[in-house]
Design a protein around this motif. Structure first.
Motif, PDB file in Angstrom:
ATOM      1  N   VAL A 191       2.608  35.191  23.287  1.00 47.02           N
ATOM      2  CA  VAL A 191       1.906  35.223  24.283  1.00 47.02           C
ATOM      3  C   VAL A 191       2.534  36.200  25.474  1.00 47.02           C
ATOM      4  O   VAL A 191       3.658  36.545  25.534  1.00 47.02           O
ATOM      5  CB  VAL A 191       1.924  34.011  24.999  1.00 47.02           C
ATOM      6  CG1 VAL A 191       1.002  32.693  23.867  1.00 47.02           C
ATOM      7  CG2 VAL A 191       3.097  33.301  25.516  1.00 47.02           C
ATOM      8  N   ASP A 192       1.445  36.775  26.218  1.00 49.62           N
ATOM      9  CA  ASP A 192       2.233  37.362  27.430  1.00 49.62           C
ATOM     10  C   ASP A 192       3.049  36.860  28.331  1.00 49.62           C
ATOM     11  O   ASP A 192       4.007  37.441  28.599  1.00 49.62           O
ATOM     12  CB  ASP A 192       1.108  38.419  28.109  1.00 49.62           C
ATOM     13  CG  ASP A 192       0.472  39.163  27.168  1.00 49.62           C
ATOM     14  OD1 ASP A 192       0.886  39.943  26.302  1.00 49.62           O
ATOM     15  OD2 ASP A 192      -0.970  39.572  27.514  1.00 49.62           O
ATOM     16  N   ALA A 193       2.717  35.801  28.647  1.00 49.12           N
ATOM     17  CA  ALA A 193       3.516  34.882  29.751  1.00 49.12           C
ATOM     18  C   ALA A 193       3.497  33.694  29.577  1.00 49.12           C
ATOM     19  O   ALA A 193       2.499  32.960  28.918  1.00 49.12           O
ATOM     20  CB  ALA A 193       2.923  35.368  31.339  1.00 49.12           C
ATOM     21  N   ALA A 194       4.462  32.934  29.971  1.00 53.56           N
ATOM     22  CA  ALA A 194       4.465  31.410  29.507  1.00 53.56           C
ATOM     23  C   ALA A 194       5.306  30.716  30.739  1.00 53.56           C
ATOM     24  O   ALA A 194       5.979  31.575  31.476  1.00 53.56           O
ATOM     25  CB  ALA A 194       5.422  31.127  28.362  1.00 53.56           C
ATOM     26  N   GLY A 195       4.880  29.605  31.246  1.00 52.36           N
ATOM     27  CA  GLY A 195       5.235  28.892  32.366  1.00 52.36           C
ATOM     28  C   GLY A 195       6.179  27.764  31.753  1.00 52.36           C
ATOM     29  O   GLY A 195       5.877  27.118  30.673  1.00 52.36           O
ATOM     30  N   LEU A 196       7.361  27.617  32.548  1.00 51.53           N
ATOM     31  CA  LEU A 196       7.984  26.433  32.113  1.00 51.53           C
ATOM     32  C   LEU A 196       8.339  25.372  33.337  1.00 51.53           C
ATOM     33  O   LEU A 196       8.663  25.908  34.512  1.00 51.53           O
ATOM     34  CB  LEU A 196       9.647  27.069  31.696  1.00 51.53           C
ATOM     35  CG  LEU A 196      10.828  25.943  31.864  1.00 51.53           C
ATOM     36  CD1 LEU A 196      10.456  24.899  30.718  1.00 51.53           C
ATOM     37  CD2 LEU A 196      11.948  26.873  31.165  1.00 51.53           C
ATOM     38  N   TYR A 197       7.834  24.218  33.208  1.00 51.91           N
ATOM     39  CA  TYR A 197       7.939  23.182  34.261  1.00 51.91           C
ATOM     40  C   TYR A 197       9.363  22.701  34.253  1.00 51.91           C
ATOM     41  O   TYR A 197       9.939  22.026  33.168  1.00 51.91           O
ATOM     42  CB  TYR A 197       6.939  22.261  34.113  1.00 51.91           C
ATOM     43  CG  TYR A 197       7.105  21.339  35.312  1.00 51.91           C
ATOM     44  CD1 TYR A 197       6.312  21.666  36.508  1.00 51.91           C
ATOM     45  CD2 TYR A 197       7.809  20.080  35.464  1.00 51.91           C
ATOM     46  CE1 TYR A 197       6.346  21.087  37.639  1.00 51.91           C
ATOM     47  CE2 TYR A 197       7.890  19.498  36.651  1.00 51.91           C
ATOM     48  CZ  TYR A 197       7.115  20.062  37.703  1.00 51.91           C
ATOM     49  OH  TYR A 197       7.247  19.093  38.885  1.00 51.91           O
ATOM     50  N   VAL A 198      10.145  22.305  35.135  1.00 52.55           N
ATOM     51  CA  VAL A 198      11.440  21.580  35.360  1.00 52.55           C
ATOM     52  C   VAL A 198      11.508  20.852  36.173  1.00 52.55           C
ATOM     53  O   VAL A 198      11.137  21.183  37.345  1.00 52.55           O
ATOM     54  CB  VAL A 198      12.657  22.589  35.384  1.00 52.55           C
ATOM     55  CG1 VAL A 198      14.007  22.025  35.422  1.00 52.55           C
ATOM     56  CG2 VAL A 198      12.577  23.651  34.326  1.00 52.55           C
ATOM     57  N   PRO A 199      11.379  19.397  36.164  1.00 49.65           N
ATOM     58  CA  PRO A 199      11.304  18.462  36.943  1.00 49.65           C
ATOM     59  C   PRO A 199      12.463  18.480  37.957  1.00 49.65           C
ATOM     60  O   PRO A 199      13.710  18.894  37.488  1.00 49.65           O
ATOM     61  CB  PRO A 199      11.462  17.231  36.229  1.00 49.65           C
ATOM     62  CG  PRO A 199      11.290  17.517  34.702  1.00 49.65           C
ATOM     63  CD  PRO A 199      11.734  18.737  34.567  1.00 49.65           C
ATOM     64  N   ARG A 205      -0.048  34.970  44.957  1.00 50.78           N
ATOM     65  CA  ARG A 205       1.331  35.434  44.824  1.00 50.78           C
ATOM     66  C   ARG A 205       1.827  35.152  43.295  1.00 50.78           C
ATOM     67  O   ARG A 205       2.713  35.960  42.865  1.00 50.78           O
ATOM     68  CB  ARG A 205       2.317  34.402  45.638  1.00 50.78           C
ATOM     69  CG  ARG A 205       2.261  34.682  47.053  1.00 50.78           C
ATOM     70  CD  ARG A 205       3.088  33.265  47.779  1.00 50.78           C
ATOM     71  NE  ARG A 205       3.066  33.322  49.100  1.00 50.78           N
ATOM     72  CZ  ARG A 205       3.680  34.276  49.790  1.00 50.78           C
ATOM     73  NH1 ARG A 205       4.718  34.860  49.291  1.00 50.78           N
ATOM     74  NH2 ARG A 205       3.869  34.088  51.422  1.00 50.78           N
ATOM     75  N   ILE A 206       1.123  34.138  42.432  1.00 45.98           N
ATOM     76  CA  ILE A 206       1.543  33.894  41.342  1.00 45.98           C
ATOM     77  C   ILE A 206       0.652  34.313  40.352  1.00 45.98           C
ATOM     78  O   ILE A 206      -0.248  33.788  40.097  1.00 45.98           O
ATOM     79  CB  ILE A 206       2.057  32.410  41.272  1.00 45.98           C
ATOM     80  CG1 ILE A 206       2.683  31.693  42.318  1.00 45.98           C
ATOM     81  CG2 ILE A 206       2.368  31.816  39.842  1.00 45.98           C
ATOM     82  CD1 ILE A 206       2.645  30.461  42.730  1.00 45.98           C
ATOM     83  N   ALA A 207       1.215  35.257  39.299  1.00 41.68           N
ATOM     84  CA  ALA A 207       0.379  35.590  38.335  1.00 41.68           C
ATOM     85  C   ALA A 207       0.249  34.334  37.123  1.00 41.68           C
ATOM     86  O   ALA A 207       1.077  33.837  36.992  1.00 41.68           O
ATOM     87  CB  ALA A 207       0.880  36.973  37.393  1.00 41.68           C
ATOM     88  N   PRO A 208      -1.128  34.405  36.610  1.00 43.45           N
ATOM     89  CA  PRO A 208      -1.164  33.286  35.888  1.00 43.45           C
ATOM     90  C   PRO A 208      -0.550  33.405  34.390  1.00 43.45           C
ATOM     91  O   PRO A 208      -0.220  34.673  34.031  1.00 43.45           O
ATOM     92  CB  PRO A 208      -2.835  33.201  35.335  1.00 43.45           C
ATOM     93  CG  PRO A 208      -3.225  34.661  35.681  1.00 43.45           C
ATOM     94  CD  PRO A 208      -2.324  35.209  37.011  1.00 43.45           C
ATOM     95  N   VAL A 209      -0.245  32.371  33.769  1.00 40.91           N
ATOM     96  CA  VAL A 209       0.282  32.495  32.312  1.00 40.91           C
ATOM     97  C   VAL A 209      -0.523  32.111  31.298  1.00 40.91           C
ATOM     98  O   VAL A 209      -1.746  31.582  31.689  1.00 40.91           O
ATOM     99  CB  VAL A 209       1.635  31.562  32.234  1.00 40.91           C
ATOM    100  CG1 VAL A 209       2.663  32.050  33.472  1.00 40.91           C
ATOM    101  CG2 VAL A 209       1.401  30.029  32.629  1.00 40.91           C
ATOM    102  N   ASP A 210       0.020  32.121  30.182  1.00 40.72           N
ATOM    103  CA  ASP A 210      -0.874  31.845  29.001  1.00 40.72           C
ATOM    104  C   ASP A 210      -0.682  30.474  28.404  1.00 40.72           C
ATOM    105  O   ASP A 210      -1.558  29.901  27.536  1.00 40.72           O
ATOM    106  CB  ASP A 210      -1.016  33.043  27.854  1.00 40.72           C
ATOM    107  CG  ASP A 210      -0.933  34.310  28.324  1.00 40.72           C
ATOM    108  OD1 ASP A 210      -2.384  34.436  28.863  1.00 40.72           O
ATOM    109  OD2 ASP A 210      -0.137  35.134  28.577  1.00 40.72           O
ATOM    110  N   ALA A 211       0.480  30.081  28.493  1.00 42.92           N
ATOM    111  CA  ALA A 211       0.920  28.933  27.792  1.00 42.92           C
ATOM    112  C   ALA A 211       2.134  28.192  28.860  1.00 42.92           C
ATOM    113  O   ALA A 211       2.838  28.829  29.624  1.00 42.92           O
ATOM    114  CB  ALA A 211       1.771  29.091  26.756  1.00 42.92           C
TER     115      ALA A 211
END
Lengths: 428, 428
Positions: A123-131, A201-207
Motif C-alpha cells: 500500500v502507498d501509505a499506512a497508519g499506525l495507532y499507538v495508545p 494537514r494530514i494526507a489519508p492512508v490506505d490501511a
C-alpha cells in the motif's frame, strides 16, 4: 477463577460458557464514534483540534500537531544503553522474521498459451495507532511498524494521544528505530478518522493498524472497507497446557503475564494433574502480591482465570480448538505431538523454555494476534496486511480461440450478451 | 458519459470528481440490518422462517429449508452438454490457478537456536452467499466455492434466496461441480446472520464470502470480526487503456460488458487518440441496441461512463493508480511496459486479445475483486481468504539465556513485572 474437570457432569455446559464468554465491554460506542467520524470527515482539522482539546486536554496549535522526527531520534539516543540494545535486538529479530514473510510474485503460461499470475505490491501509505496510557508499549510500535516497512510502505503515519501534551519517550524511540515517517499528537476515533479521510494537514492512508480502546476499535471497524484494517481486536488471552513436570512458579508467571495486561485479559491452564493445578494456583497467589501490576492481574485472574483438568493431555486438543486461543503455550515434553493436532491458535509457544513474554518482545513472530476465538479464521499481523495482490491474464489469438467458445456459452447462460460479444469479436 | 482531456484546464477538478464518485446507493440499511441480525441471533430458525416468508414469499417448511445435494447433481446432469463442458473447463482452470496459490508453511532455526515459523490451515466451515435474480451467476458460485475447497474447507455452506421457491438450476449445477456441501433456500441479511450465529438447524461458519445486495453487504460488514468476510464490495468497474490500433468494436464491447452488469457499474476508456475515442463512442451506440441488456448497459454508460483523452499513454499510469480500478485492460502493444508501472489494480488484462469476459469466466484468476478504489489496499478473493496462519516459537535453555535479558529489560520499561518474572524464572 473457575476450575473445571472434563469428567464432571456439568463440564460441557461450563466449558461452553467459557467459550462463549466474550469479555467485551458493554459500552456501545458505535453512535458516538459514527458522530466523530462524520465530524472529522466534514470539518477536518477544526474537528480534530476541538476533539483533542476536549478528550486529551491539549491545544494542538500550542503543543504542535506533529512530533518532530528529530525528537524521536533524540529519544532513541537518550535511551539507557541496555534498553536501547534490547529494542535494537527486538527490531532486528522482528525484521528478519517478517522479511521471510514477503510473498513471491507468480507467473505461468499454461498448455493453451494463456499467461497468468499475480503480482504483490505494498500500500502507498499506512497508519499506525499507538495508545497512550497503560498500553503505550514500544514493543507494540515495533510489531506494527516493522511489517509495514518490510512490506515496502512508503509513508507510515503514527497517531498517538498525548494527554496534556505528554508523550512516552520510549514510544518515540521505537518509532525512530522502526522508521516511522510521521508522528501526530492525536488519539481516539478522531485520529482514525483523520487517517482514513485525510484533512488539510494530514494526507489519508490506505490501511490502519494498531491497538486501541473501544472507540479506536469501533472507528476502525466502521471504516473497514474505506481503508484496510488489521483486525477487530478484543481482550487478550493465553492458554497454557502444562504437565506436572513443570515448575509451578514458571507456569504461574506465564498465566499472570497475560493477566497483568488488562482486567479483561484471560489466562487458562489445562493440565492432567490435579495436584499440579493446586500448586500453580498457590504459586499465582504467592506471585501476585509481588507484582506492581497486582491489581490488574488479580482482577483478571479472579474474574476470568480458569483451570481445566483433563484426564489425558491429548484431550486438550478439542478444547483448544474450541477456544482458538490468541496465545497457546505447550509446556510439555514433545510439544510437537500436540501442536500437530491443534488447528486453531494465533501463536504457539513450544516447550518449557518458551514463555509468551519472549514472543511478546523479540522472538520474531508478530505479537499482534487474533483474539476472542478469531484464530478460527484470522491470522496475526504480517507483511500481507500492508500488501495487495494484482492478478493478471494474457491471451493471444490462439488462446482466446481455444477458450472463447466456452466463455460465450457461459455468457449466454448468464444473460450477458456484451460479455459474449467482447469474446466473439476476437475469434477470427 | 463524460469526456475529459488531461490538457483541459478543468481536468484535475473533473478527474478528482470521477475518483471521488462512489456510486453507492444512498439507502442506509444499517439499522434495518442490525435489527435482522439481532432477531436471528435471538430467535434463530423462527426468525429465519418469518423473514423468508416476508421478503422471499415462500414458506421454508413447505418448500424445504435445504436443496438436496442430489437435486444439485441432477441439475448438473441435465445441463446442455456444451454448457456443461464450459462449466467444467472453467472449474478446472479456476482450480488449477488457485491450487498454485496455496501458501507454504515455513520453519527456521536461527543462529541463537530459536526455532520459529508459521503454519497455514483452512477454516473449518465457510459460508457462500449467492444472490437470486439478476446476479444469480453460476460463474460466481465457481469463483467463490473453488478457492474454499482448494484451501481445504471441510464444510462449505451455500445460502441463496429462492423467491417464491424458485431456484436457478445453473446455480445448483455449479454448486455440484464445485463441491458445495449444503445449499439452503435462504437469502438476505437473515441468511448471513444464520451463517454467522448459527441456528438450531444451521451450524455456524467461520468465514462468509460472496456477492449480494446492500442488505447482504451491510450484514457482512456488521458481522466482520465475529466471522471473516471477503471484502466490502461496491459497484463494479472497468478501465480500458487502448491505443488507436484497436478495433473500436472490440473496445466498445469490453466497455459494455461491464456496463451491462448493473446501472451503477462504471466503464472508463483512456486513449491518446481523440478520433479513436469518437469511433469507440460510436461503436458503443451501435452495439447498445443489439443487447438484451441494453437498458442496464445504457443507464450505466450514460450515467457513469467516461472517456479520458491523454497526450501520451504513459500519462495513464498516474490516473490508473488514482482510480485503482477493479479491472484494468491494457489493449496496447507491449502492455508489460504500462503494467510494470501500475501499482493499484485488482486484475489486469494484457494485450488486445484478453477481454475481461475471459477472466470473468475461465481465465483462471478470481473474478471477485476489490471495487471502488479498494485495490489500493485489498486483493481479489483467494485461498488465503479461507485460511489462517498460526505462528510458532520454540526456545531451549540456551536460546532463552541469550534472549532473556533483553526481554526482561523491555518488560521492565513497559511496567510489566510478570512478563519479566516469566522469563527470569527460566534463566538458570
Amino acid at each position: 477463577m473457575i476450575r473445571l474437570d472434563t469428567r464432571d457432569s456439568d463440564f460441557e455446559a461450563r466449558f461452553a460458557a467459557l467459550v462463549d464468554d466474550r469479555r467485551d465491554s458493554d459500552a456501545d460506542v458505535s453512535r458516538d464514534v459514527a458522530a466523530i467520524l462524520a465530524r472529522v470527515r466534514a470539518e477536518g482539522d477544526a474537528a480534530v483540534t476541538d476533539l483533542t482539546a476536549r478528550f486529551d486536554g491539549h491545544d494542538l496549535e500550542a503543543t504542535g500537531w506533529q512530533v518532530d522526527l528529530g525528537e524521536c531520534q533524540a529519544a532513541l539516543k537518550a535511551l539507557d544503553p541496555e534498553l536501547r540494545g534490547a529494542l535494537e535486538l527486538a527490531a532486528d529479530r522482528i525484521t528478519a522474521y517478517h522479511k521471510a514473510q514477503r510473498p513471491a510474485d507468480s507467473e505461468t503460461t499454461d498448455a493453451v498459451g494463456v499467461r497468468m499470475g499475480a503480482r504483490w505490491s505494498a500500500v502507498d501509505a499506512a497508519g499506525l495507532y499507538v495508545p497512550g496510557g497503560r498500553a503505550a508499549y514500544p514493543s507494540s510500535v515495533l510489531m506494527n511498524a516493522i511489517p509495514a516497512k518490510v512490506a515496502g510502505v512508503g509513508r507510515l503515519v503514527m497517531m498517538t494521544p498525548t494527554p496534556g501534551g505528554e508523550i512516552n519517550p520510549l514510544v518515540l524511540a521505537a518509532a525512530a528505530l522502526a522508521g516511522v515517517d510521521e508522528v501526530w499528537r492525536i488519539g481516539g476515533a478522531q485520529a482514525v478518522a483523520a487517517l482514513a479521510y485525510g484533512t488539510d494537514r494530514i494526507a489519508p492512508v490506505d490501511a490502519i493498524v494498531g491497538p486501541g480502546n473501544a472507540w479506536v476499535a469501533e472507528a476502525k471497524r466502521q471504516l473497514y472497507g474505506r481503508v484496510g484494517i488489521d483486525m477487530v481486536a478484543g481482550p487478550s488471552e493465553i492458554l497454557v497446557v502444562a504437565d506436572s513436570e513443570n515448575d509451578p512458579d514458571w507456569i504461574a508467571a506465564d498465566l499472570l503475564s497475560q493477566a497483568e495486561h488488562d482486567p479483561t485479559s484471560q489466562s487458562i491452564l489445562m493440565t492432567d494433574d490435579a495436584n499440579f493445578a493446586d500448586r500453580v494456583i498457590e504459586a499465582v497467589e504467592r506471585l501476585l502480591p509481588t507484582l506492581a501490576t497486582e491489581k490488574v492481574a488479580r482482577a483478571s485472574w479472579e474474574t476470568y482465570g480458569a483451570v481445566v483438568l483433563v484426564a489425558d493431555l491429548g484431550d486438550t486438543v478439542g478444547l483448544i480448538d474450541r477456544l482458538a486461543p490468541e496465545h497457546l503455550e505447550l509446556a510439555v515434553n514433545e510439544p510437537e505431538i500436540l501442536f500437530a493436532r491443534v488447528r486453531h491458535a494465533g501463536s504457539v509457544f513450544l516447550g518449557r523454555h518458551t514463555p509468551e513474554a519472549i514472543g511478546d518482545y523479540l522472538g520474531g513472530p508478530n505479537h499482534v494476534l487474533p483474539t476472542g476465538r478469531r484464530a478460527r479464521f484470522a491470522s496475526g499481523l504480517s507483511v500481507l496486511d500492508f500488501m495487495k495482490r494484482t492478478s493478471f491474464l494474457q491471451c493471444d489469438a490462439a488462446a482466446i480461440a481455444h477458450l472463447g467458445p466456452a466463455a460465450i456459452a457461459l455468457a449466454g447462460a448468464e444473460g450477458l450478451p456484451a460479455h459474449a460479444a467482447s469474446v466473439r469479436a476476437r475469434l477470427s
